[in-house]
Design a protein around this motif. Sequence first.
Motif, PDB file in Angstrom:
ATOM      1  N   LYS A   1      16.482 -41.208 -51.020  1.00  0.00           N
ATOM      2  CA  LYS A   1      15.950 -40.473 -49.866  1.00  0.00           C
ATOM      3  C   LYS A   1      16.758 -40.751 -48.603  1.00  0.00           C
ATOM      4  O   LYS A   1      16.973 -39.850 -47.779  1.00  0.00           O
ATOM      5  CB  LYS A   1      14.479 -40.808 -49.647  1.00  0.00           C
ATOM      6  CG  LYS A   1      13.571 -40.169 -50.677  1.00  0.00           C
ATOM      7  CD  LYS A   1      12.111 -40.431 -50.381  1.00  0.00           C
ATOM      8  CE  LYS A   1      11.241 -39.695 -51.394  1.00  0.00           C
ATOM      9  NZ  LYS A   1       9.828 -39.787 -51.092  1.00  0.00           N
TER      10      LYS A   1
ATOM     11  N   GLU B   1      19.986 -38.792 -48.918  1.00  0.00           N
ATOM     12  CA  GLU B   1      19.673 -37.371 -48.716  1.00  0.00           C
ATOM     13  C   GLU B   1      19.465 -37.081 -47.218  1.00  0.00           C
ATOM     14  O   GLU B   1      19.948 -36.079 -46.696  1.00  0.00           O
ATOM     15  CB  GLU B   1      18.414 -37.017 -49.510  1.00  0.00           C
ATOM     16  CG  GLU B   1      18.017 -35.561 -49.440  1.00  0.00           C
ATOM     17  CD  GLU B   1      16.748 -35.294 -50.241  1.00  0.00           C
ATOM     18  OE1 GLU B   1      15.851 -34.626 -49.682  1.00  0.00           O
ATOM     19  OE2 GLU B   1      16.657 -35.760 -51.400  1.00  0.00           O
ATOM     20  N   TYR B   2      18.780 -37.997 -46.565  1.00  0.00           N
ATOM     21  CA  TYR B   2      18.541 -37.839 -45.125  1.00  0.00           C
ATOM     22  C   TYR B   2      19.861 -37.868 -44.353  1.00  0.00           C
ATOM     23  O   TYR B   2      20.075 -37.048 -43.453  1.00  0.00           O
ATOM     24  CB  TYR B   2      17.603 -38.945 -44.634  1.00  0.00           C
ATOM     25  CG  TYR B   2      17.496 -39.038 -43.126  1.00  0.00           C
ATOM     26  CD1 TYR B   2      16.870 -38.029 -42.396  1.00  0.00           C
ATOM     27  CD2 TYR B   2      18.027 -40.112 -42.431  1.00  0.00           C
ATOM     28  CE1 TYR B   2      16.770 -38.098 -41.022  1.00  0.00           C
ATOM     29  CE2 TYR B   2      17.939 -40.195 -41.052  1.00  0.00           C
ATOM     30  CZ  TYR B   2      17.310 -39.182 -40.356  1.00  0.00           C
ATOM     31  OH  TYR B   2      17.221 -39.254 -38.983  1.00  0.00           O
ATOM     32  N   GLU B   3      20.727 -38.798 -44.701  1.00  0.00           N
ATOM     33  CA  GLU B   3      22.025 -38.895 -44.009  1.00  0.00           C
ATOM     34  C   GLU B   3      22.843 -37.614 -44.181  1.00  0.00           C
ATOM     35  O   GLU B   3      23.520 -37.177 -43.247  1.00  0.00           O
ATOM     36  CB  GLU B   3      22.821 -40.109 -44.518  1.00  0.00           C
ATOM     37  CG  GLU B   3      22.300 -41.447 -44.049  1.00  0.00           C
ATOM     38  CD  GLU B   3      22.281 -41.584 -42.533  1.00  0.00           C
ATOM     39  OE1 GLU B   3      23.244 -41.167 -41.849  1.00  0.00           O
ATOM     40  OE2 GLU B   3      21.275 -42.105 -42.008  1.00  0.00           O
TER      41      GLU B   3
ATOM     42  N   THR C   1      21.646 -34.526 -44.709  1.00  0.00           N
ATOM     43  CA  THR C   1      21.019 -33.338 -44.123  1.00  0.00           C
ATOM     44  C   THR C   1      20.539 -33.541 -42.682  1.00  0.00           C
ATOM     45  O   THR C   1      20.029 -32.611 -42.068  1.00  0.00           O
ATOM     46  CB  THR C   1      19.812 -32.902 -44.986  1.00  0.00           C
ATOM     47  OG1 THR C   1      18.866 -33.973 -45.045  1.00  0.00           O
ATOM     48  CG2 THR C   1      20.256 -32.503 -46.380  1.00  0.00           C
ATOM     49  N   ARG C   2      20.749 -34.699 -42.143  1.00  0.00           N
ATOM     50  CA  ARG C   2      20.248 -35.014 -40.808  1.00  0.00           C
ATOM     51  C   ARG C   2      20.799 -34.074 -39.743  1.00  0.00           C
ATOM     52  O   ARG C   2      20.087 -33.627 -38.855  1.00  0.00           O
ATOM     53  CB  ARG C   2      20.551 -36.470 -40.441  1.00  0.00           C
ATOM     54  CG  ARG C   2      20.026 -36.856 -39.074  1.00  0.00           C
ATOM     55  CD  ARG C   2      20.109 -38.316 -38.811  1.00  0.00           C
ATOM     56  NE  ARG C   2      21.511 -38.710 -38.693  1.00  0.00           N
ATOM     57  CZ  ARG C   2      21.922 -39.912 -38.373  1.00  0.00           C
ATOM     58  NH1 ARG C   2      21.030 -40.857 -38.164  1.00  0.00           N
ATOM     59  NH2 ARG C   2      23.193 -40.201 -38.276  1.00  0.00           N
TER      60      ARG C   2
ATOM     61  N   MET D   1      18.859 -30.902 -39.447  1.00  0.00           N
ATOM     62  CA  MET D   1      17.415 -30.984 -39.187  1.00  0.00           C
ATOM     63  C   MET D   1      17.131 -30.890 -37.691  1.00  0.00           C
ATOM     64  O   MET D   1      17.928 -31.360 -36.873  1.00  0.00           O
ATOM     65  CB  MET D   1      16.849 -32.329 -39.673  1.00  0.00           C
ATOM     66  CG  MET D   1      16.842 -32.535 -41.134  1.00  0.00           C
ATOM     67  SD  MET D   1      16.132 -34.187 -41.447  1.00  0.00           S
ATOM     68  CE  MET D   1      16.312 -34.260 -43.198  1.00  0.00           C
TER      69      MET D   1
ATOM     70  N   LYS E   1      11.744 -32.916 -37.503  1.00  0.00           N
ATOM     71  CA  LYS E   1      11.955 -33.195 -38.930  1.00  0.00           C
ATOM     72  C   LYS E   1      12.688 -34.525 -39.110  1.00  0.00           C
ATOM     73  O   LYS E   1      12.386 -35.290 -40.040  1.00  0.00           O
ATOM     74  CB  LYS E   1      12.745 -32.034 -39.574  1.00  0.00           C
ATOM     75  CG  LYS E   1      12.951 -32.191 -41.069  1.00  0.00           C
ATOM     76  CD  LYS E   1      11.639 -32.120 -41.837  1.00  0.00           C
ATOM     77  CE  LYS E   1      11.918 -32.152 -43.328  1.00  0.00           C
ATOM     78  NZ  LYS E   1      10.727 -32.393 -44.119  1.00  0.00           N
ATOM     79  N   GLN E   2      13.640 -34.825 -38.243  1.00  0.00           N
ATOM     80  CA  GLN E   2      14.360 -36.103 -38.308  1.00  0.00           C
ATOM     81  C   GLN E   2      13.386 -37.268 -38.135  1.00  0.00           C
ATOM     82  O   GLN E   2      13.408 -38.227 -38.906  1.00  0.00           O
ATOM     83  CB  GLN E   2      15.443 -36.177 -37.219  1.00  0.00           C
ATOM     84  CG  GLN E   2      16.701 -35.424 -37.532  1.00  0.00           C
ATOM     85  CD  GLN E   2      17.737 -35.583 -36.426  1.00  0.00           C
ATOM     86  OE1 GLN E   2      17.512 -36.253 -35.421  1.00  0.00           O
ATOM     87  NE2 GLN E   2      18.881 -34.949 -36.620  1.00  0.00           N
TER      88      GLN E   2
ATOM     89  N   THR F   1      11.135 -37.631 -41.159  1.00  0.00           N
ATOM     90  CA  THR F   1      11.853 -38.218 -42.303  1.00  0.00           C
ATOM     91  C   THR F   1      12.101 -39.708 -42.083  1.00  0.00           C
ATOM     92  O   THR F   1      11.943 -40.521 -43.007  1.00  0.00           O
ATOM     93  CB  THR F   1      13.179 -37.478 -42.550  1.00  0.00           C
ATOM     94  OG1 THR F   1      12.905 -36.084 -42.694  1.00  0.00           O
ATOM     95  CG2 THR F   1      13.872 -37.983 -43.796  1.00  0.00           C
ATOM     96  N   GLU F   2      12.473 -40.088 -40.885  1.00  0.00           N
ATOM     97  CA  GLU F   2      12.698 -41.505 -40.568  1.00  0.00           C
ATOM     98  C   GLU F   2      11.406 -42.303 -40.723  1.00  0.00           C
ATOM     99  O   GLU F   2      11.418 -43.426 -41.227  1.00  0.00           O
ATOM    100  CB  GLU F   2      13.255 -41.649 -39.149  1.00  0.00           C
ATOM    101  CG  GLU F   2      14.687 -41.190 -39.034  1.00  0.00           C
ATOM    102  CD  GLU F   2      15.177 -41.114 -37.589  1.00  0.00           C
ATOM    103  OE1 GLU F   2      14.413 -41.456 -36.656  1.00  0.00           O
ATOM    104  OE2 GLU F   2      16.349 -40.726 -37.404  1.00  0.00           O
TER     105      GLU F   2
ATOM    106  N   LEU G   1      10.801 -42.810 -44.376  1.00  0.00           N
ATOM    107  CA  LEU G   1      11.681 -43.865 -44.906  1.00  0.00           C
ATOM    108  C   LEU G   1      11.179 -45.250 -44.487  1.00  0.00           C
ATOM    109  O   LEU G   1      11.193 -46.190 -45.296  1.00  0.00           O
ATOM    110  CB  LEU G   1      13.121 -43.645 -44.425  1.00  0.00           C
ATOM    111  CG  LEU G   1      13.837 -42.422 -45.001  1.00  0.00           C
ATOM    112  CD1 LEU G   1      15.196 -42.230 -44.321  1.00  0.00           C
ATOM    113  CD2 LEU G   1      14.009 -42.557 -46.503  1.00  0.00           C
TER     114      LEU G   1
END
Length: 168
Positions: free
Chosen positions: A64, A67-69, A71-72, A75, A79-80, A83-84, A87
């Motif tokens: 995750k 994936e975040y890195e 698509t960040r 976003m 949303k960022q 997601t943070e 995490l």
Amino acid sequence: MKKILMMLMLLAPMAAFAQKFGHINAQEVMTSMPEFIKARGEIEAAAKQYDNDLKAMQDELQRKAEEYEKTRSTMNETKQKETEQTLTQLQQKIQQAYQDNSQAMQKMQQEKMTPITSRLVDAIKAVGKAGGYVYIMDIASGIPYISDTLSKDVTTEVKAELQKSSKK
């Protein structure tokens, strides 16, 4: 004649106070006990399961985070942050699981090993009482020297006592 009588009188108390000492390798005895072997297997299986569960959680966090890195940059800010936060919560969940697993392992070890240790101590006491020993030392606890002439190894007797008590 007087000298012989005096010698006998002096040596008599020593003979009357002759003491028996014994020693045992309790670790060797315990590791040969079937219930110890079974408990150790159960504890190791639980530890492996806990490790596998933690590894799966860490892999999920890693996936995750990667994936975040990736698509960040696409976003929006909301949303960022969302997601943070997810995490961070997953990381906290992993830490809590680690603590819970550690406590569960300690409890399991205590529950499984206490009766085994008690049974071993009871067998040592029975051998000590039956053999008239003043005390029986555990050489596994690090006694650097034990005289083979003044102390008897009672490991075999304790194993026999354990066999006898398991048949009851």
